[in-house]
Enzyme design. Structure first.
Site, PDB file in Angstrom:
ATOM      1  N   SER A  78       0.839  -1.198   0.000  1.00  0.00           N
ATOM      2  CA  SER A  78       0.000   0.000   0.000  1.00  0.00           C
ATOM      3  C   SER A  78       0.872   1.246   0.000  1.00  0.00           C
ATOM      4  CB  SER A  78      -0.915  -0.007   1.216  1.00  0.00           C
ATOM      5  OG  SER A  78      -0.134   0.091   2.388  1.00  0.00           O
ATOM      6  N   LYS A  79       0.210   2.378  -0.016  1.00  0.00           N
ATOM      7  CA  LYS A  79       0.913   3.661  -0.125  1.00  0.00           C
ATOM      8  C   LYS A  79       1.989   3.869   0.938  1.00  0.00           C
ATOM      9  CE  LYS A  79      -3.200   5.906  -1.195  1.00  0.00           C
ATOM     10  NZ  LYS A  79      -3.710   4.842  -2.024  1.00  0.00           N
ATOM     11  N   ARG A  80       1.783   3.286   2.097  1.00  0.00           N
ATOM     12  CA  ARG A  80       2.768   3.484   3.148  1.00  0.00           C
ATOM     13  C   ARG A  80       4.119   2.867   2.812  1.00  0.00           C
ATOM     14  NH1 ARG A  80       1.410  -1.057   7.535  1.00  0.00           N
ATOM     15  NH2 ARG A  80       3.013   0.080   8.643  1.00  0.00           N
ATOM     16  N   HIS A  81       4.149   2.009   1.784  1.00  0.00           N
ATOM     17  CA  HIS A  81       5.404   1.370   1.404  1.00  0.00           C
ATOM     18  C   HIS A  81       6.152   2.147   0.332  1.00  0.00           C
ATOM     19  CE1 HIS A  81       2.961  -2.161   2.895  1.00  0.00           C
ATOM     20  NE2 HIS A  81       3.996  -2.145   3.684  1.00  0.00           N
TER      21      HIS A  81
END
Length: 471
Positions: A236-239
RNA sequence: GACCCGUUCGUCUAGUGGCCUAGGACUUCGGCCUUUCACGCCGGCAACACGGGUUCGACUCCCGUACGGGUCGCCA
């Protein structure tokens, strides 16, 4: 578009191409609340940039249209009612349960509206009472389906709840629309992420209720991202940048991204790693699909991208790199193709790195006199000072200001003084770039900088070295 | 929590009972080359989750355990 979605589309495309099949684009926009302006354009753009041409779809037409689910509501309603007629579905008037309680409530819907009095249902319907249509699933028995990747999977029907087919607003749910459309559009292979594995038994029950043949399922392993603490979770975006658009914006080549994600969860069963789209289509097969989740590795993507960058013809590299250059001066713009791009070409891994790599060309960075210390070439500030004092005038007098000519000047100088070439080159590099690492050597840099700026930088170095005689 | 699925180097993976002293790639570490860095070339470190079976023989088959992941929405 998330790279996970792109990979699913890619495999569907490869499967279709490798089997001489048809690749269909269908827009599943049945959640009106989540409608996002411009999202459709992103889908088209991504597919086009990735090279995945669809044979049928909203924009290209086809025999099974419309290809946008929000334009097919009448079809879903008809089919839902047909299921009700067959006793495989029923109207439910229960209140909507909001899903925001943190620990997911155990157990689903209890099926209380299954046995409502038919007359009462008809009356409520006639009165326009809000309702949904649910699939009726027997509590007894088991349901088995076969997946081309995961094999045969059996679940007890009692763990399946009466899922909603038609929502309160008349729109179908994803699960229902899929079954109806896949059948109506002649879909033979359902290619999707493995997060759908657990809802697949309900699909089979739906196909059975309609009396339709069941398509082949190809569930794909999930793409995971690595968390800072070392654990992994669905990418997800956090990665980091996980959308195709953001990856391209950072300077990854679309071909490289496609090649990389093709190998996340699929293997050609040999050691080959670099493939064009057509080559992928030729090599692709469900036998090469893996079951275990795959971690997205930016390091390897970076490496693969550098391979694609290096393989670009010089002119094309120059053109593709140009917009990433952060070019501010007319001079740099003018000599970009001829002088700057060739230096960058073998060294760039990701186009977005370019501005940082060439920032020293536009402005000499502040640098410490310690930079003149270099073990391998035996350079130190004192020797650098003497060398630059000699080289400055020598270059200045030289008529031709090109990299080969300047290189010859330095070579002659080194030869005359019995110095190894690396020594004067190091002193010159620091002086004209102010950096330990530069794309290209001093002669190339000096040609780009031009005579005046180069000499100005050498003078600046000389002044600095004079101010720090013992550094 | 229930159900389903998965588990080979740090990561992506090859391996379908003997070819495995487990292969390749990325990363990493050495070395060579070199006008720095990079490229390129050469080389090193590094894995079959664990425990039981089955078998002459298990990374490969079966069972269990552990760990990981997914699902359980009027989202897709």
């Amino acid at each position: 578009m998330h790279v996970g979605n792109l990979r699913t589309a890619l495999y569907a495309y490869l499967l279709a191409r490798s089997q001489g099949g048809t690749f269909v684009l269908r827009i599943e926009d049945t959640d009106q609340a989540r409608h996002i302006e411009g999202a459709l354009e992103v889908i088209y753009a991504t597919l086009r940039q990735a090279g995945l041409r669809h044979d049928e779809g909203p924009d290209v037409g086809g025999a099974c249209g419309p290809y946008v689910q929000s334009q097919r509501t009448a079809i879903y309603r008809t089919h839902a009612l047909e299921l009700v007629r067959r006793g495989a579905a029923y109207h439910c008037f229960c209140d909507k349960v909001e899903r925001d309680d943190d620990p997911a409530p155990a157990g689903g819907y209890d099926g209380r509206c299954r046995h409502l009095d038919p007359a009462a249902v008809a009356a409520d319907l006639a009165a326009g009472r809000p309702h949904v249509v649910r699939q009726k699933i027997d509590r007894e028995g088991v349901t088995t389906f076969t997946d081309l990747v995961f094999g045969e999977i059996t679940v007890e029907n009692k763990v399946l709840d009466d899922q909603i087919l038609l929502k309160r607003d008349g729109m179908p749910t994803y699960n229902f629309a899929n079954v109806v459309d896949d059948h109506l559009m002649g879909i033979t292979h359902v290619v999707r992420g493995s997060e759908y594995l657990s809802s697949t038994p309900k699909y089979n029950l739906l196909y059975q209720a309609f009396g339709w043949p069941v398509p082949l399922y190809v569930h794909l392993p999930l793409i995971m991202g690595k968390n800072p603490d070392g654990t992994v979770a669905k990418l997800s975006k956090r990665h980091g940048s996980v959308s195709f658009e953001s990856l391209l914006a950072e300077g990854y080549l679309p071909e490289a991204v496609v090649n990389y994600i093709a190998l996340l969860g699929w293997s050609p069963k040999n050691d080959r790693e670099l493939f064009t789209l057509d080559e992928l289509a030729a090599a692709f097969g469900v036998a090469g699909l893996n079951k275990a989740p795959a971690v997205f590795d930016f390091d390897k993507l970076r490496w693969m991208n550098s391979e694609y960058v290096k393989a670009l013809p010089p002119a094309e590299f120059a053109a593709r790199a140009r917009p990433f250059g952060g070019i501010t001066s007319p001079h740099l713009a003018a000599c970009w193709d001829r002088l700057v791009a060739p230096l960058l070409h073998p060294r760039v891994e990701v186009l977005g790195d370019i501005p940082e790599m060439i920032a020293f060309l536009a402005a000499l960075p502040d640098y410490p006199v310690e930079f003149f210390h270099h073990k391998k070439t035996k350079c130190d500030p004192a020797r650098a000072r003497a060398i630059l004092a000699d080289l400055g005038p020598l270059c200045h007098r030289h008529g031709e200001w090109t990299a080969p000519a300047l290189g010859a000047v330095v070579q002659d100088y080194a030869a005359a003084r019995g110095l190894k070439l690396g020594l004067p080159m190091w002193a010159l590099r620091i002086a004209v770039s102010g950096r330990l690492v530069t794309p290209g050597g001093p002669p190339e840099i000096m040609e780009i900088l031009g005579r005046d700026e180069s000499l100005r930088r050498i003078d600046h170095a000389l002044a600095m070295l004079a101010a720090h005689p013992t550094a």
